[in-house]
Scaffold this motif. Structure first.
Motif, PDB file in Angstrom:
ATOM      1  N   GLY A   9       0.863  -1.175   0.000  1.00 55.54           N
ATOM      2  CA  GLY A   9       0.000   0.000   0.000  1.00 55.54           C
ATOM      3  C   GLY A   9       0.899   1.225   0.000  1.00 55.54           C
ATOM      4  N   ILE A  10       0.560   2.205  -0.778  1.00 56.53           N
ATOM      5  CA  ILE A  10       1.344   3.438  -0.877  1.00 56.53           C
ATOM      6  C   ILE A  10       0.460   4.600  -0.462  1.00 56.53           C
ATOM      7  CG2 ILE A  10       2.600   4.982  -2.449  1.00 56.53           C
ATOM      8  CD1 ILE A  10       4.007   2.309  -2.048  1.00 56.53           C
ATOM      9  N   GLN A  11       1.040   5.528   0.283  1.00 58.51           N
ATOM     10  CA  GLN A  11       0.305   6.723   0.714  1.00 58.51           C
ATOM     11  C   GLN A  11       1.263   7.911   0.677  1.00 58.51           C
ATOM     12  OE1 GLN A  11      -1.450   6.340   4.622  1.00 58.51           O
ATOM     13  NE2 GLN A  11      -2.252   8.395   4.596  1.00 58.51           N
ATOM     14  N   VAL A  12       0.756   9.052   0.242  1.00 61.03           N
ATOM     15  CA  VAL A  12       1.520  10.299   0.286  1.00 61.03           C
ATOM     16  C   VAL A  12       0.828  11.229   1.265  1.00 61.03           C
ATOM     17  CG1 VAL A  12       2.365  12.290  -1.010  1.00 61.03           C
ATOM     18  CG2 VAL A  12       2.288  10.048  -2.105  1.00 61.03           C
ATOM     19  N   VAL A  13       1.594  11.711   2.235  1.00 57.48           N
ATOM     20  CA  VAL A  13       1.064  12.640   3.231  1.00 57.48           C
ATOM     21  C   VAL A  13       1.664  14.007   2.954  1.00 57.48           C
ATOM     22  CG1 VAL A  13       0.968  13.189   5.681  1.00 57.48           C
ATOM     23  CG2 VAL A  13       0.856  10.821   4.944  1.00 57.48           C
ATOM     24  N   SER A  46      10.392   8.057   1.728  1.00 60.43           N
ATOM     25  CA  SER A  46      11.059   9.227   1.182  1.00 60.43           C
ATOM     26  C   SER A  46      10.295  10.483   1.586  1.00 60.43           C
ATOM     27  CB  SER A  46      11.118   9.121  -0.348  1.00 60.43           C
ATOM     28  OG  SER A  46      11.803  10.231  -0.899  1.00 60.43           O
ATOM     29  N   GLY A  47      10.965  11.586   1.556  1.00 61.61           N
ATOM     30  CA  GLY A  47      10.318  12.862   1.841  1.00 61.61           C
ATOM     31  C   GLY A  47      10.933  13.968   1.006  1.00 61.61           C
ATOM     32  N   PHE A  48      10.141  14.964   0.684  1.00 57.70           N
ATOM     33  CA  PHE A  48      10.650  16.112  -0.064  1.00 57.70           C
ATOM     34  C   PHE A  48       9.775  17.314   0.230  1.00 57.70           C
ATOM     35  CE2 PHE A  48       7.638  13.935  -2.740  1.00 57.70           C
ATOM     36  CZ  PHE A  48       6.891  14.944  -3.315  1.00 57.70           C
ATOM     37  N   ILE A  60       5.646  19.913   2.977  1.00 57.12           N
ATOM     38  CA  ILE A  60       6.490  18.731   3.055  1.00 57.12           C
ATOM     39  C   ILE A  60       5.626  17.548   2.645  1.00 57.12           C
ATOM     40  CG2 ILE A  60       7.787  17.209   4.592  1.00 57.12           C
ATOM     41  CD1 ILE A  60       8.308  19.673   6.322  1.00 57.12           C
ATOM     42  N   HIS A  61       6.170  16.703   1.791  1.00 61.40           N
ATOM     43  CA  HIS A  61       5.455  15.518   1.322  1.00 61.40           C
ATOM     44  C   HIS A  61       6.260  14.287   1.725  1.00 61.40           C
ATOM     45  CE1 HIS A  61       2.990  18.225  -1.056  1.00 61.40           C
ATOM     46  NE2 HIS A  61       4.119  18.810  -1.420  1.00 61.40           N
ATOM     47  N   VAL A  62       5.576  13.322   2.316  1.00 59.19           N
ATOM     48  CA  VAL A  62       6.224  12.099   2.762  1.00 59.19           C
ATOM     49  C   VAL A  62       5.550  10.915   2.081  1.00 59.19           C
ATOM     50  CG1 VAL A  62       6.849  10.686   4.754  1.00 59.19           C
ATOM     51  CG2 VAL A  62       6.720  13.171   5.002  1.00 59.19           C
ATOM     52  N   LEU A  63       6.347  10.078   1.435  1.00 58.88           N
ATOM     53  CA  LEU A  63       5.862   8.859   0.789  1.00 58.88           C
ATOM     54  C   LEU A  63       5.994   7.724   1.790  1.00 58.88           C
ATOM     55  CD1 LEU A  63       4.962   7.322  -1.780  1.00 58.88           C
ATOM     56  CD2 LEU A  63       7.376   7.062  -2.318  1.00 58.88           C
TER      57      LEU A  63
END
Length: 69
Positions: A9-13, A46-48, A60-63
């Motif tokens: 499962g993948i989520q982007v916060v 990962s984060g960017f 800020i986006h965190v995968l």
């Protein structure tokens, strides 16, 4: 050698910065969100950040990922 595939499962916060013009990070708030998701089985991969002007952080986006059974 046998190869096993695992469903993920993948989520982007997306976490917004604070301050009058943005750019300020609320570390406690970020930690709270990520720790809550960690307890649900999510792992940060990962984060960017995104910038608005002069290199100032906007968001800020965190995968995150977790195994799906």
């Amino acid at each position: 050698m046998e190869c096993q595939l695992h469903a993920l499962g993948i989520q982007v916060v997306s976490l917004a910065t604070t301050g009058l013009l943005g750019g300020k990070l609320n570390i406690e708030s970020i930690e709270k969100v990520l720790n809550r998701l960690g307890k649900e089985g999510w792992e940060a991969v990962s984060g960017f950040d995104t910038n608005q002007w002069y290199g100032e952080t906007r968001d800020i986006h965190v995968l995150l990922k977790r195994s799906i059974s």
